[in-house]
Structure formats: C-alpha cells, structure tokens
Design a protein around this motif. Structure first.
Motif, PDB file in Angstrom:
ATOM      1  N   GLY A  70      10.600  -7.810   0.070  1.00 47.81           N
ATOM      2  CA  GLY A  70      11.102  -6.564  -0.336  1.00 47.81           C
ATOM      3  C   GLY A  70      10.219  -5.509   0.239  1.00 47.81           C
ATOM      4  N   ALA A  71      10.657  -4.397   0.098  1.00 51.76           N
ATOM      5  CA  ALA A  71       9.762  -3.000   0.566  1.00 51.76           C
ATOM      6  C   ALA A  71       9.052  -2.706  -0.562  1.00 51.76           C
ATOM      7  N   LYS A  72       7.791  -1.926   0.006  1.00 51.02           N
ATOM      8  CA  LYS A  72       7.015  -1.320  -0.834  1.00 51.02           C
ATOM      9  C   LYS A  72       7.630  -0.133  -1.771  1.00 51.02           C
ATOM     10  N   GLU A  73       7.246  -0.204  -3.151  1.00 45.31           N
ATOM     11  CA  GLU A  73       8.063   0.461  -4.154  1.00 45.31           C
ATOM     12  C   GLU A  73       7.238   1.413  -4.882  1.00 45.31           C
ATOM     13  N   GLN A  74       5.927   0.948  -4.929  1.00 47.71           N
ATOM     14  CA  GLN A  74       4.827   1.759  -5.783  1.00 47.71           C
ATOM     15  C   GLN A  74       3.362   1.363  -5.435  1.00 47.71           C
ATOM     16  N   GLU A  75       2.585   2.044  -5.505  1.00 54.14           N
ATOM     17  CA  GLU A  75       1.093   1.719  -5.641  1.00 54.14           C
ATOM     18  C   GLU A  75       0.794   0.360  -6.410  1.00 54.14           C
ATOM     19  N   GLY A  76       0.041  -0.420  -5.803  1.00 52.26           N
ATOM     20  CA  GLY A  76      -0.418  -1.463  -6.470  1.00 52.26           C
ATOM     21  C   GLY A  76       0.601  -2.745  -6.598  1.00 52.26           C
ATOM     22  N   ASP A  77       1.971  -2.592  -5.883  1.00 53.46           N
ATOM     23  CA  ASP A  77       2.694  -3.613  -6.113  1.00 53.46           C
ATOM     24  C   ASP A  77       2.498  -4.684  -4.830  1.00 53.46           C
ATOM     25  N   MET A  78       1.502  -4.751  -4.177  1.00 50.71           N
ATOM     26  CA  MET A  78       1.026  -5.692  -3.034  1.00 50.71           C
ATOM     27  C   MET A  78       2.224  -5.846  -2.265  1.00 50.71           C
ATOM     28  N   LYS A  79       3.046  -5.006  -1.822  1.00 52.80           N
ATOM     29  CA  LYS A  79       4.158  -5.175  -0.832  1.00 52.80           C
ATOM     30  C   LYS A  79       3.697  -4.560   0.463  1.00 52.80           C
ATOM     31  N   THR A  80       4.221  -5.007   1.449  1.00 56.49           N
ATOM     32  CA  THR A  80       4.251  -4.347   2.735  1.00 56.49           C
ATOM     33  C   THR A  80       5.317  -3.480   2.867  1.00 56.49           C
ATOM     34  N   PRO A  81       5.275  -2.201   3.306  1.00 57.30           N
ATOM     35  CA  PRO A  81       6.418  -1.312   3.376  1.00 57.30           C
ATOM     36  C   PRO A  81       7.512  -1.722   4.429  1.00 57.30           C
ATOM     37  N   GLU A  82       8.712  -1.104   4.357  1.00 53.13           N
ATOM     38  CA  GLU A  82       9.732  -1.523   5.428  1.00 53.13           C
ATOM     39  C   GLU A  82      10.240  -0.068   5.992  1.00 53.13           C
ATOM     40  N   GLY A  83      10.566  -0.065   7.136  1.00 54.18           N
ATOM     41  CA  GLY A  83      11.157   1.276   7.718  1.00 54.18           C
ATOM     42  C   GLY A  83      10.314   1.605   8.849  1.00 54.18           C
ATOM     43  N   PHE A  84      10.690   2.903   9.301  1.00 49.26           N
ATOM     44  CA  PHE A  84       9.961   3.560  10.533  1.00 49.26           C
ATOM     45  C   PHE A  84       8.997   4.279  10.332  1.00 49.26           C
ATOM     46  N   TYR A  85       7.884   4.036  10.861  1.00 43.37           N
ATOM     47  CA  TYR A  85       6.491   5.076  10.825  1.00 43.37           C
ATOM     48  C   TYR A  85       5.984   5.214  12.020  1.00 43.37           C
ATOM     49  N   TRP A  86       5.002   5.586  12.221  1.00 45.38           N
ATOM     50  CA  TRP A  86       3.990   5.974  13.013  1.00 45.38           C
ATOM     51  C   TRP A  86       2.743   5.475  13.021  1.00 45.38           C
ATOM     52  N   ILE A  87       1.947   5.102  14.243  1.00 43.49           N
ATOM     53  CA  ILE A  87       0.422   4.689  13.936  1.00 43.49           C
ATOM     54  C   ILE A  87      -0.145   6.297  14.235  1.00 43.49           C
ATOM     55  N   ASP A  88      -0.733   6.749  13.218  1.00 42.22           N
ATOM     56  CA  ASP A  88      -1.177   8.188  13.079  1.00 42.22           C
ATOM     57  C   ASP A  88      -2.560   8.527  13.310  1.00 42.22           C
ATOM     58  N   TRP A  89      -3.290   7.579  12.838  1.00 45.04           N
ATOM     59  CA  TRP A  89      -4.966   7.382  13.140  1.00 45.04           C
ATOM     60  C   TRP A  89      -5.435   6.437  13.265  1.00 45.04           C
ATOM     61  N   ARG A  90      -6.648   6.076  13.595  1.00 42.66           N
ATOM     62  CA  ARG A  90      -7.158   4.810  13.652  1.00 42.66           C
ATOM     63  C   ARG A  90      -8.746   4.964  13.021  1.00 42.66           C
ATOM     64  N   ASN A  91      -9.228   3.775  12.481  1.00 46.74           N
ATOM     65  CA  ASN A  91     -10.600   3.902  12.267  1.00 46.74           C
ATOM     66  C   ASN A  91     -11.281   2.719  12.653  1.00 46.74           C
ATOM     67  N   PRO A  92     -12.356   3.173  13.633  1.00 40.98           N
ATOM     68  CA  PRO A  92     -13.256   2.168  14.252  1.00 40.98           C
ATOM     69  C   PRO A  92     -14.480   1.637  13.364  1.00 40.98           C
ATOM     70  N   GLU A  93     -14.542   2.163  12.127  1.00 40.98           N
ATOM     71  CA  GLU A  93     -15.569   1.738  11.313  1.00 40.98           C
ATOM     72  C   GLU A  93     -14.957   1.264   9.900  1.00 40.98           C
ATOM     73  N   SER A  94     -13.971   0.550  10.193  1.00 42.31           N
ATOM     74  CA  SER A  94     -13.145   0.114   8.890  1.00 42.31           C
ATOM     75  C   SER A  94     -13.767  -1.187   8.285  1.00 42.31           C
TER      76      SER A  94
END
Length: 174
Positions: A70-94
């Motif tokens: 299932g799609a992510k519904e709320q914070e803390g539900d441990m689900k990966t979202p479903e839908g259309f998104y963008w890669i909007d930034w990156r973290n080289p120090e993750s």
C-alpha cells in the motif's frame, strides 16, 4: 592431515570470496557518461529501473519500508509512497552512504493526509546502507527494513547518484 587442512582452507577462501562478490559486485556497470531521464520503482517486484530516451538501461533489486504493501498514508507507517515524484536534491553526506531525495509528499498526498487529520510524513530517499554497515552488501535485501525509503547497496547508490540529475522524474508503482 596437512593436505586436508589446506583444501578446507582453500574452499573456505573461495566461499568467502564468492559471497563477497555476490554482495558487492555491481553487475553491468554503466559508462561514466550515462545520464538517465526516468526512474521507475515497482514495489511488488522490489525493483528500481532506470531509463534514458525511453530505453531501460538497468534494473536494481531494492529493499523498501518495513510495511511495504500500500501507499504511504502518514508519518511513521513504514510504507514507501506510491505515485509520481521528482528527485529534487541529493545528500553526499547521508547517514546511508549517499542519498537522492524523492519529492514526497505531493499536493495530493498532503490533501489525503489533511482529510484524515494526520501528518503526511517526509524525507523519503533512495539511499545506500547505514554507514558502517556497508559490508552487508546485497544481503540487506533479504527483508524490507527502511522507514519508507528505497534502499540499495552502497555500490548501486554510487552508480545511481552519478547518473541521476536533479529533477529526474520517479514513478513508484504498487
């Protein structure tokens, strides 16, 4: 007796070497000049595929959130979202080797969460393995373990990070 020990030791070295290659080898390495223009994640197949000019270049096996159906519904539900998104930034120090941020939540995600009166969540990433645990390699995929992110081996995220420009569209399917 000495010969048996040597044979056992040789078998052990080959076994450990084989396991290491399985866990860490990046099969079909992409050329340095590669740039992608689309990412598709198929959650049910635990697969992330990358495309350039409509042609699939490569697929990776991934781990998802601990509650992957299932799609992510709320914070803390441990689900990966479903839908259309963008890669909007990156973290080289993750904290997870390297990471690419997914633009979740969308306006629709926010509206659904507001209707239910819950916090939609945030900070969904495509990332590597927890820093200090990269030795586990491909074995991290034995179970879904993230808080809703998409996880790859460190070697795989290095390649994806290199070939993915900011504002690359990402589709996450059930």
């Amino acid at each position: 007796m000495f010969r048996r020990i040597l044979v056992l030791l040789a078998v052990l070295v080959l076994l450990v070497g084989g396991v290491y290659v399985y866990a860490h080898h990046n099969w079909n390495h992409l050329p340095e000049v590669t740039t992608i223009d689309r990412i598709v994640v198929e959650k049910s197949a635990r697969r992330l595929s990358i495309f350039a000019d409509g042609k699939k270049l490569k697929s990776y096996r991934v781990a998802l959130g601990r509650n992957p159906i299932g799609a992510k519904e709320q914070e803390g539900d441990m689900k990966t979202p479903e839908g259309f998104y963008w890669i909007d930034w990156r973290n080289p120090e993750s904290d997870y080797h390297l990471s690419l941020h997914v633009s979740y939540p969308s306006d629709e995600d926010n509206a659904r969460a507001a209707e239910r009166g819950v916090n939609v969540g945030f900070d969904i990433m495509i990332h590597g393995i927890t820093n200090g645990s990269g030795w586990i390699g491909a074995f991290h995929r034995w179970h879904d373990w993230t808080a809703g992110c998409i996880a790859m081996t460190d070697e795989e995220i290095e390649e994806l990070y290199r070939v993915t420009p900011d504002w690359t569209p990402i589709e996450i399917w059930p």
